[in-house]
Design a protein around this motif. Structure first.
Motif, PDB file in Angstrom:
ATOM      1  N   UNK A 226       0.831  -1.203   0.000  1.00  0.00           N
ATOM      2  CA  UNK A 226       0.000   0.000   0.000  1.00  0.00           C
ATOM      3  C   UNK A 226       0.869   1.259   0.000  1.00  0.00           C
ATOM      4  N   UNK A 227       1.976   1.214   0.743  1.00  0.00           N
ATOM      5  CA  UNK A 227       2.839   2.394   0.854  1.00  0.00           C
ATOM      6  C   UNK A 227       3.538   2.736  -0.455  1.00  0.00           C
ATOM      7  N   UNK A 228       3.708   1.748  -1.349  1.00  0.00           N
ATOM      8  CA  UNK A 228       4.394   2.038  -2.616  1.00  0.00           C
ATOM      9  C   UNK A 228       3.440   2.144  -3.792  1.00  0.00           C
ATOM     10  N   UNK A 229       2.120   2.060  -3.524  1.00  0.00           N
ATOM     11  CA  UNK A 229       1.211   2.352  -4.617  1.00  0.00           C
ATOM     12  C   UNK A 229      -0.038   1.518  -4.747  1.00  0.00           C
ATOM     13  N   UNK A 230      -0.199   0.442  -3.980  1.00  0.00           N
ATOM     14  CA  UNK A 230      -1.421  -0.348  -4.083  1.00  0.00           C
ATOM     15  C   UNK A 230      -2.616   0.473  -3.620  1.00  0.00           C
ATOM     16  N   UNK A 231      -3.697   0.437  -4.380  1.00  0.00           N
ATOM     17  CA  UNK A 231      -4.912   1.146  -3.976  1.00  0.00           C
ATOM     18  C   UNK A 231      -5.773   0.295  -3.057  1.00  0.00           C
ATOM     19  N   UNK A 232      -5.603  -1.035  -3.149  1.00  0.00           N
ATOM     20  CA  UNK A 232      -6.379  -1.966  -2.341  1.00  0.00           C
ATOM     21  C   UNK A 232      -5.471  -3.137  -1.966  1.00  0.00           C
ATOM     22  N   UNK A 233      -5.737  -3.741  -0.810  1.00  0.00           N
ATOM     23  CA  UNK A 233      -4.977  -4.924  -0.410  1.00  0.00           C
ATOM     24  C   UNK A 233      -5.945  -6.019   0.005  1.00  0.00           C
ATOM     25  N   UNK A 234      -5.555  -7.267  -0.258  1.00  0.00           N
ATOM     26  CA  UNK A 234      -6.385  -8.421   0.063  1.00  0.00           C
ATOM     27  C   UNK A 234      -5.546  -9.437   0.825  1.00  0.00           C
ATOM     28  N   UNK A 235      -6.062  -9.856   1.966  1.00  0.00           N
ATOM     29  CA  UNK A 235      -5.451 -10.923   2.747  1.00  0.00           C
ATOM     30  C   UNK A 235      -5.947 -12.250   2.173  1.00  0.00           C
ATOM     31  N   UNK A 236      -5.055 -12.999   1.541  1.00  0.00           N
ATOM     32  CA  UNK A 236      -5.460 -14.235   0.873  1.00  0.00           C
ATOM     33  C   UNK A 236      -5.946 -15.295   1.842  1.00  0.00           C
ATOM     34  N   UNK A 237      -5.593 -15.146   3.113  1.00  0.00           N
ATOM     35  CA  UNK A 237      -6.040 -16.125   4.107  1.00  0.00           C
ATOM     36  C   UNK A 237      -7.478 -15.889   4.553  1.00  0.00           C
ATOM     37  N   UNK A 238      -8.066 -14.762   4.166  1.00  0.00           N
ATOM     38  CA  UNK A 238      -9.404 -14.388   4.623  1.00  0.00           C
ATOM     39  C   UNK A 238     -10.512 -14.914   3.720  1.00  0.00           C
ATOM     40  N   UNK A 239     -10.154 -15.701   2.709  1.00  0.00           N
ATOM     41  CA  UNK A 239     -11.161 -16.213   1.781  1.00  0.00           C
ATOM     42  C   UNK A 239     -10.638 -16.203   0.369  1.00  0.00           C
ATOM     43  N   UNK A 240     -11.399 -16.751  -0.551  1.00  0.00           N
ATOM     44  CA  UNK A 240     -10.991 -16.852  -1.946  1.00  0.00           C
ATOM     45  C   UNK A 240     -10.591 -15.482  -2.495  1.00  0.00           C
ATOM     46  N   UNK A 241      -9.315 -15.307  -2.864  1.00  0.00           N
ATOM     47  CA  UNK A 241      -8.891 -13.992  -3.365  1.00  0.00           C
ATOM     48  C   UNK A 241      -9.656 -13.548  -4.609  1.00  0.00           C
ATOM     49  N   UNK A 242      -9.986 -14.493  -5.490  1.00  0.00           N
ATOM     50  CA  UNK A 242     -10.714 -14.113  -6.703  1.00  0.00           C
ATOM     51  C   UNK A 242     -12.087 -13.541  -6.355  1.00  0.00           C
TER      52      UNK A 242
END
Length: 372
Positions: A226-242
């Motif tokens: 996020x600090x280098x440019x991601x607008x959104x982040x997803x924790x892959x352990x929290x459920x299906x990333x797709x």
């Protein structure tokens, strides 16, 4: 007689020893290594070896340094030049180079055996030839390499962050810029936010992407993304990333997905989160075999592309990346998690394997810690 970290056989810890090093021959240079990033391909070779690689060998290929000596027939470099080393000495003459596919240069097959382009070793120990991973072997105070494996950079560029450009940064940058050819306003998902993934996030930011979604299992890496440019982040352990990507985008997929993990789960997820007609790019040493259905390609017009070293022209792209760093556009310092001395090389490998930091770096010239 440089000190170097010697791998005597796959699966063994590295041993710091003194090596004999020949003088550079025609078309070669001797480089004093300043810094070398610890890449996951180093871990792969340390743990599993490579077919035809000369053992014992010296690992390390993501490196920067200073030219100390030039051999005959070298006219584009001089003693004192600051350089970034390249995994592939791009000859500029073979069919691949002439087609603009320079990372597929035919020189690659020779150097991956750990010897020089003439088939002989430049390092030796106790009278026995020693291999150089990727023809570099940069876990060493000095190396002799093909002159075309050294790209001159601005002398004002700090050599510690410059080292990262040689593999991880150019590979992540090229995945977005050269392979996916991302354009302004498009959306992108990046799976895996180590050195390559963070570089891809930054390349997407620089290209003007509309949404940049970073996906990882580690919260610290997601915050760094996020600090280098991601607008959104997803924790892959929290459920299906797709499914999480779909929810973020209101039911749509992304235009481009870059997978820097490349296992059975992530490649399937990458395809699932890529919109119909979009592009999925895979990079790195993951699972050797992945089973995929053909329907998502045929009926949805998706494209799956491989990415080798960013499909880059190193002589063109390294100076560009250096310039972006100097202008403040490319953030490399944030990607350096821990630095280690040569004597602590096994701790550096362990840190890279742990994966908490984006990049662990060996510092072979202590002046570099102070930006010298």
């Amino acid at each position: 007689m440089p000190r170097a970290a010697l791998l005597t056989a796959p699966g063994r810890p590295l041993e710091v020893v003194d090596l004999d090093l020949t003088a550079p021959r025609a078309g070669e240079v001797r480089v004093r290594i300043a810094a070398c990033g610890i890449c996951h391909s180093d871990l792969h070779v340390q743990q599993s070896g490579l077919p035809n690689l000369l053992f014992p060998c010296v690992l390390g290929h993501e490196a920067s340094g200073v030219v100390e000596e030039i051999g005959p027939d070298v006219d584009h470099l001089a003693v004192g030049d600051h350089v970034i080393l390249t995994v592939i000495p791009q000859c500029g003459k073979c069919a691949f180079c002439l087609r603009g596919q320079r990372t597929l240069c035919t020189n690659t097959s020779v150097l991956y055996s750990g010897v020089a382009l003439d088939g002989t070793a430049r390092f030796s120990h106790a009278g026995r030839g020693v291999g150089q991973m990727a023809g570099l072997g940069a876990y060493s105070e000095e190396v002799v390499v093909p002159a075309i494996s050294a790209v001159r950079i601005d002398v004002e560029m700090p050599l510690l962050p410059a080292a990262l450009i040689g593999c991880g940064v150019v590979s992540g940058f090229g995945a977005v810029t050269h392979v996916a050819a991302l354009t302004a306003g498009q959306t992108i998902a990046v799976i895996g936010t180590g050195g390559l993934g963070l570089s891809a996030v930054q390349a997407a930011r620089i290209a003007g992407a509309g949404r940049i979604i970073a996906i990882d299992l580690k919260a610290g890496k997601l915050e760094l993304a996020r600090s280098v440019g991601a607008t959104d982040v997803i924790d892959a352990s929290a459920g299906d990333p797709a499914k999480q990507v779909e929810d973020l985008l209101g039911g749509d997929g992304v235009d481009v997905t870059c997978d820097f993990v490349v296992n059975h789960a992530t490649v399937g997820q990458a395809l699932a989160m890529t919109r119909p007609g979009g592009v999925t790019v895979i990079t790195g040493f993951g699972d050797r075999t992945v089973e995929l259905p053909v329907t998502p390609f045929i009926r949805a017009g998706r494209t799956l592309k491989g990415n080798y070293m960013g499909m880059a022209d190193f002589g063109r792209d390294f100076p560009k990346l250096v310039r972006w760093y100097q202008e403040g556009t490319l953030q490399l310092d944030a990607m350096i998690g821990q630095t280690f001395s040569l004597d602590d090389v096994n701790a550096a490998l362990a840190a890279a394997h742990d994966g908490e930091a984006a990049r662990a770096v060996l510092v072979l010239d202590e002046k570099q810690r102070a930006g010298g």
